[in-house]
Design an enzyme around this catalytic site. Structure first.
Site, mmCIF file in Angstrom:
data_model
loop_
_atom_site.group_PDB
_atom_site.id
_atom_site.type_symbol
_atom_site.label_atom_id
_atom_site.label_comp_id
_atom_site.label_asym_id
_atom_site.label_seq_id
_atom_site.Cartn_x
_atom_site.Cartn_y
_atom_site.Cartn_z
ATOM 1 N N HIS A 20 17.854 -7.462 -3.209
ATOM 2 C CA HIS A 20 19.313 -7.616 -3.087
ATOM 3 C C HIS A 20 19.850 -8.513 -4.214
ATOM 4 O O HIS A 20 20.889 -8.223 -4.804
ATOM 5 C CB HIS A 20 19.671 -8.271 -1.751
ATOM 6 C CG HIS A 20 19.319 -7.473 -0.527
ATOM 7 N ND1 HIS A 20 18.622 -8.003 0.535
ATOM 8 C CD2 HIS A 20 19.572 -6.180 -0.195
ATOM 9 C CE1 HIS A 20 18.470 -7.074 1.474
ATOM 10 N NE2 HIS A 20 19.025 -5.962 1.055
ATOM 11 N N LYS A 44 21.455 -1.091 14.170
ATOM 12 C CA LYS A 44 20.375 -2.004 13.781
ATOM 13 C C LYS A 44 20.438 -3.290 14.592
ATOM 14 O O LYS A 44 21.487 -3.941 14.633
ATOM 15 C CB LYS A 44 20.505 -2.370 12.300
ATOM 16 C CG LYS A 44 19.874 -1.379 11.346
ATOM 17 C CD LYS A 44 19.766 -2.027 9.969
ATOM 18 C CE LYS A 44 19.355 -1.040 8.897
ATOM 19 N NZ LYS A 44 19.442 -1.618 7.552
ATOM 20 N N ARG A 92 16.834 2.582 -4.197
ATOM 21 C CA ARG A 92 15.443 2.264 -4.478
ATOM 22 C C ARG A 92 14.657 3.510 -4.842
ATOM 23 O O ARG A 92 14.102 3.622 -5.905
ATOM 24 C CB ARG A 92 14.803 1.593 -3.263
ATOM 25 C CG ARG A 92 15.224 0.177 -3.087
ATOM 26 C CD ARG A 92 14.951 -0.314 -1.720
ATOM 27 N NE ARG A 92 15.857 0.300 -0.764
ATOM 28 C CZ ARG A 92 15.987 -0.076 0.493
ATOM 29 N NH1 ARG A 92 15.243 -1.038 0.970
ATOM 30 N NH2 ARG A 92 16.848 0.525 1.284
ATOM 31 N N SER A 134 14.280 -5.362 3.802
ATOM 32 C CA SER A 134 14.294 -6.486 4.746
ATOM 33 C C SER A 134 13.344 -6.209 5.907
ATOM 34 O O SER A 134 12.641 -7.106 6.377
ATOM 35 C CB SER A 134 15.706 -6.711 5.281
ATOM 36 O OG SER A 134 16.582 -7.020 4.238
#
Ligand code: ADP
Length: 164
Positions: A20, A44, A92, A134
């Site tokens: 990040h 989430k 990514r 994460s």
């Protein structure tokens, strides 16, 4: 006076990783101000509270062009409120693409409906962060793995306090 170009970097950041930070530092070279918008996703469950996530991100930065705050509700509404011209997202791998593509088109549609155009800008991190997320950090940490290279020191300490 020339227009100040503001971008929003939204995400759950539970917790912030070096991936990040790589993205937000890149974005700060293109925009005058980058606002990190920490938010909750309905789907989430987060380990850190939204205030903790804001603090952890803030404590990891030294760049005056980057600020961190939380927001609720629709991303495009938040971006318009902040007078942002762009939303930053990190890409990514190909696995991010499908979801990000859907989200980008939906956000474009929503922002056009409101008469404001907020462009979505995708940035690629340094390749060493390509497989970093994460959730991966939390899992590796829980299993006793070394995450030192992938998160700021404050995050490592916070994970110890939270999980050990
Ligand atoms: P979200 O739940 O909104 O995806 P995340 O905190 O997981 O929030 O990620 C926020 C943004 O940062 C997303 O655009 C995501 O693709 C990007 N991102 C996450 N990890 C990395 C990384 N290692 N490198 C580059 N971008 C990343």
């Amino acid at each position: 006076m020339p227009l100040k170009r503001i971008a929003i970097y939204p995400g759950s950041f539970d917790p912030v990783t070096n991936g990040h930070l790589d993205i937000v530092e890149r974005a700060s070279k293109i925009f005058d101000q980058v606002i990190v918008g920490v938010t909750d996703h309905g789907s989430k469950h987060s380990l850190f509270s939204i205030e903790e996530r804001v603090q952890l991100f803030r404590a990891s930065l030294k760049n005056p062009r980057i600020t961190v705050e939380s927001f609720k509700g629709l991303l495009v509404d938040y971006a318009v409120k902040k007078k942002a011209c762009a939303i930053i997202r990190g890409l990514r791998a190909v696995s991010d693409f499908e979801y990000e593509f859907q989200m980008a088109l939906m956000n474009r549609h929503l922002s056009q409906q409101k008469g404001d155009i907020v462009e979505i800008v995708y940035m690629m991190p340094d390749e060493k962060y390509t497989y970093l997320s994460s959730s991966m950090i939390k899992e590796v940490f829980r299993l006793g793995g070394d995450i030192g290279r992938f998160v700021p020191t404050g995050v490592q300490k916070a994970l110890k306090l939270k999980l050990l």
